[in-house]
Design a protein around this motif. Structure first.
Motif, PDB file in Angstrom:
ATOM      1  N   GLY A  97     -10.452  23.998 -14.740  1.00 11.55           N
ATOM      2  CA  GLY A  97     -10.950  22.756 -14.166  1.00 11.55           C
ATOM      3  C   GLY A  97     -12.304  22.450 -14.812  1.00 11.55           C
ATOM      4  O   GLY A  97     -13.319  22.376 -14.140  1.00 11.55           O
ATOM      5  N   GLU A  98     -12.286  22.271 -16.157  1.00 10.01           N
ATOM      6  CA  GLU A  98     -13.553  22.065 -16.853  1.00 10.01           C
ATOM      7  C   GLU A  98     -13.766  20.587 -17.149  1.00 10.01           C
ATOM      8  O   GLU A  98     -12.849  19.907 -17.625  1.00 10.01           O
ATOM      9  N   ASP A 100     -15.098  18.036 -12.516  1.00  9.47           N
ATOM     10  CA  ASP A 100     -15.728  17.900 -11.183  1.00  9.47           C
ATOM     11  C   ASP A 100     -16.290  16.495 -10.979  1.00  9.47           C
ATOM     12  O   ASP A 100     -16.182  15.929  -9.898  1.00  9.47           O
ATOM     13  N   TYR A 101     -16.845  15.911 -12.049  1.00  7.25           N
ATOM     14  CA  TYR A 101     -17.395  14.551 -11.918  1.00  7.25           C
ATOM     15  C   TYR A 101     -16.315  13.478 -12.095  1.00  7.25           C
ATOM     16  O   TYR A 101     -16.625  12.296 -12.238  1.00  7.25           O
ATOM     17  N   CYS A 129     -24.752  16.060 -13.740  1.00  7.30           N
ATOM     18  CA  CYS A 129     -23.713  17.078 -13.503  1.00  7.30           C
ATOM     19  C   CYS A 129     -22.913  16.775 -12.240  1.00  7.30           C
ATOM     20  O   CYS A 129     -23.331  15.986 -11.394  1.00  7.30           O
ATOM     21  N   MET A 181     -19.807  21.324  -9.073  1.00  8.93           N
ATOM     22  CA  MET A 181     -19.215  22.663  -9.177  1.00  8.93           C
ATOM     23  C   MET A 181     -20.226  23.811  -9.174  1.00  8.93           C
ATOM     24  O   MET A 181     -20.030  24.807  -8.460  1.00  8.93           O
ATOM     25  N   ASP A 182     -21.276  23.702  -9.975  1.00 16.38           N
ATOM     26  CA  ASP A 182     -22.149  24.861 -10.180  1.00 16.38           C
ATOM     27  C   ASP A 182     -22.936  25.192  -8.911  1.00 16.38           C
ATOM     28  O   ASP A 182     -23.013  26.351  -8.488  1.00 16.38           O
ATOM     29  N   TYR A 206     -23.643  15.844 -22.663  1.00 17.70           N
ATOM     30  CA  TYR A 206     -22.968  15.937 -21.362  1.00 17.70           C
ATOM     31  C   TYR A 206     -22.899  14.558 -20.702  1.00 17.70           C
ATOM     32  O   TYR A 206     -21.842  14.113 -20.254  1.00 17.70           O
ATOM     33  N   GLY A 266     -17.773  26.471 -18.632  1.00 11.90           N
ATOM     34  CA  GLY A 266     -18.975  25.661 -18.403  1.00 11.90           C
ATOM     35  C   GLY A 266     -18.957  24.413 -19.262  1.00 11.90           C
ATOM     36  O   GLY A 266     -17.900  23.979 -19.730  1.00 11.90           O
ATOM     37  N   ALA A 267     -20.121  23.857 -19.486  1.00  9.74           N
ATOM     38  CA  ALA A 267     -20.200  22.567 -20.180  1.00  9.74           C
ATOM     39  C   ALA A 267     -19.781  22.668 -21.642  1.00  9.74           C
ATOM     40  O   ALA A 267     -19.281  21.715 -22.221  1.00  9.74           O
TER      41      ALA A 267
END
Ligand code: GLA
Length: 390
Positions: free
Chosen positions: A33-34, A37-38, A174, A177-178, A227, A341-342
Motif C-alpha cells: 500500500g505504497e 494513503d493520500y 504526506c 500512514m507514518d 513527493y 516508504g516514499a
C-alpha cells in the motif's frame, strides 16, 4: 548504554536535573500500500523496534529548549516564535527542530495546551531512509505534550495532529500512514488501515516468516518536492476523470475496469502515476485476503509487483534500490522484496522464511556490496508497540 539511558544522561548533563519522563515513538516499515494513503487507499505497515527516545520535563518558562543528541545541537522556540520558524534570537530553526516546533504549532492550532519543555531526543531510526524517522520524532513530542498538557486524545488523533504539523508546518504533503503506524503500533502485529474511514485492525504475520529491512544507505535530496509532485499528479488525475466519473472523490473510487476504459484520456505521466495507485489499492485488498489464508507466496508476489510499479509507473525508485530488490528476489527463502516508504533511496522490505533469514541477510549484504561498493545495513525487524511513555 541504550538510547533511553543516553537521553536520560544527556538531559541530566544539559539541564542539571533528571528528566521527569522518557517517551518512545517507533519508526515503521510498510509491507504493502505504497503512495496510496493520500489517495484514500489501504496500507499495511508495522511499527518497528527502532524508535525516537525523548527525555523531557516542564521548563516552567516561556521557552521550549530542545537538544538533538544525534546532531549535538540545540534549538529554542516559544509560542511567539513558532509562526516565523525562528528562535528567540531571530536565527532560523534548524531543519530537525521544525518537527517538534511543528507539533507544538499543530497542537496549539487544535486548542491543546503545550507547556514549555526541556527536552533531549535521540533516534535509531535512520533518517531519510523510508522508515519514518520524522513521524517518530513528531509522535514522541506529541506524547510529551499530552503528558504535560493535561489533555488526552486517542493515538489516531495524535497521529492526525502530527500529520498536520508535517503538512502545514514542515511542508511535506504526506498522508496519515507514518504517524498512524508510530502512534498505533502493536507488538508482533501488522496494521491494516483504511485511510479513508481511518478504521483499522491488526493482523498476524505467519509465524514462519521474518520481515527483513535492508538500507541501501542512499539518501536522495529534494524528496519533498518529488513527493508533493506525485500527490499533485494524483489530484490532477481525479479532476480529469471526474469529467466521466462525476461521483469520484479520490483514486480510491476508481475501479480498475473504469480506469482501463478511461486512462487513455489522461496525459501520459498522469496516467502512469494514477495507474500505480489504482492497481496498488487493488493489490492491498488482495494481499489481506492472502494473508488471512496464510498464502505467503501469493503475498510476496504482490510485493514484487508493487516494486515494479513503483519503479516503472510511479518512478520513485533508484538504481541502488533496484539492485537491492533484484538480489533479494534471487535468494533462497525470499517471498517478496520491494522498496518501502516514499522511495528515492532508503530501504527495502523483504518477506523471508524465518529459518533462512540470517543467511538471507548475509548474502544480501555481500551481494549488494559487490554490486555497488556500498556497505548496506540489514536487520531482521520485530513489530513493536506504538508511541508512549517508558
Ligand atoms: C511517506 C509519507 C506517507 C506515505 C509514504 C508512501 O512515508 O509520509 O504518508 O505517503 O511516503 O507510501
Amino acid at each position: 548504554m541504550n538510547l533511553a539511558e543516553t537521553v536520560n544522561a544527556v538531559f541530566q548533563q544539559k539541564f542539571g536535573y533528571p528528566p521527569l519522563h522518557i517517551a518512545r515513538a517507533p519508526g515503521r516499515v510498510n509491507l504493502l500500500g505504497e503512495h496510496v494513503d493520500y489517495n484514500d487507499g489501504f496500507v499495511l505497515p508495522a511499527a518497528i523496534d527502532r524508535a525516537t527516545y525523548l527525555a523531557f520535563a516542564p521548563a516552567h518558562t516561556e521557552q521550549t529548549t530542545v537538544w538533538a543528541a544525534d546532531f549535538a545541537q540545540g534549538a529554542v522556540f516559544t509560542p511567539q516564535t513558532l509562526a516565523a520558524k525562528t528562535q528567540p534570537d531571530g536565527s532560523p530553526l534548524p531543519d530537525w527542530a521544525r518537527y517538534p516546533a511543528g507539533v507544538m504549532w499543530a497542537l496549539r492550532q487544535a486548542g491543546l495546551e503545550t507547556p514549555a519543555l526541556h527536552a533531549v531526543f535521540a533516534s535509531n531510526v535512520p533518517r531519510g531512509s523510508g522508515l519514518s524517522s520524522s513521524a517518530s520524532v513528531e509522535m514522541a513530542f506529541g506524547v510529551a505534550w499530552q503528558q504535560l498538557g493535561g489533555w488526552q486524545v486517542t493515538p489516531m488523533e495524535l497521529a492526525k495532529l502530527g500529520q498536520r504539523a508535517e503538512n502545514q508546518y514542515v511542508g511535506v504533503n504526506c498522508g496519515i500512514m507514518d504517524q498512524f503506524a508510530s502512534a498505533c503500533g502493536v507488538e508482533d502485529r501488522l496494521l491494516w488501515l483504511d485511510c479513508r474511514s481511518l478504521e483499522w485492525e491488526t493482523l498476524a504475520l505467519p509465524p514462519t516468516v521474518a520481515i527483513v529491512v535492508a538500507d541501501t544507505t542512499v539518501r536522495r535530496k529534494l524528496t519533498s518536492g518529488e513527493y508533493n509532485n506525485r500527490r499533485a499528479a494524483c489530484e490532477q488525475a481525479v479532476q480529469l476523470l471526474q469529467a466521466e466519473l462525476p461521483g469520484i472523490h479520490s483514486l480510491r473510487d476508481v475501479s480498475l475496469t473504469d480506469f482501463n476504459r478511461l486512462a487513455a484520456k489522461l496525459p501520459q505521466e498522469t496516467h502512469k502515476r494514477a495507474r500505480h495507485v489504482v492497481e496498488e489499492i487493488e493489490r492491498t485488498q488482495q494481499a489481506v485476503a492472502l494473508l488471512r489464508a496464510g498464502d505467503v507466496n501469493g503475498f510476496g508476489a504482490l510485493m514484487n509487483a508493487c516494486h515494479l510499479s513503483l519503479r516503472d509507473l510511479y518512478e520513485v525508485s533508484c538504481p541502488e534500490l533496484d539492485v537491492m530488490v533484484e538480489i533479494a528476489q534471487s535468494l533462497p527463502g525470499c517471498y517478496g522484496a520491494r522498496l518501502t516508504g516514499a522511495g528515492f533511496g532508503g530501504c527495502t522490505v523483504n518477506l523471508v522464511a524465518q529459518e533462512q533469514a540470517p543467511a538471507f541477510a548475509q548474502a544480501l549484504m555481500a551481494g549488494y556490496r559487490a554490486r555497488t561498493g556500498l556497505q548496506p545495513e540489514i536487520y531482521i525487524c520485530k513489530a513493536s508497540a506504538g508511541a508512549g511513555l517508558l
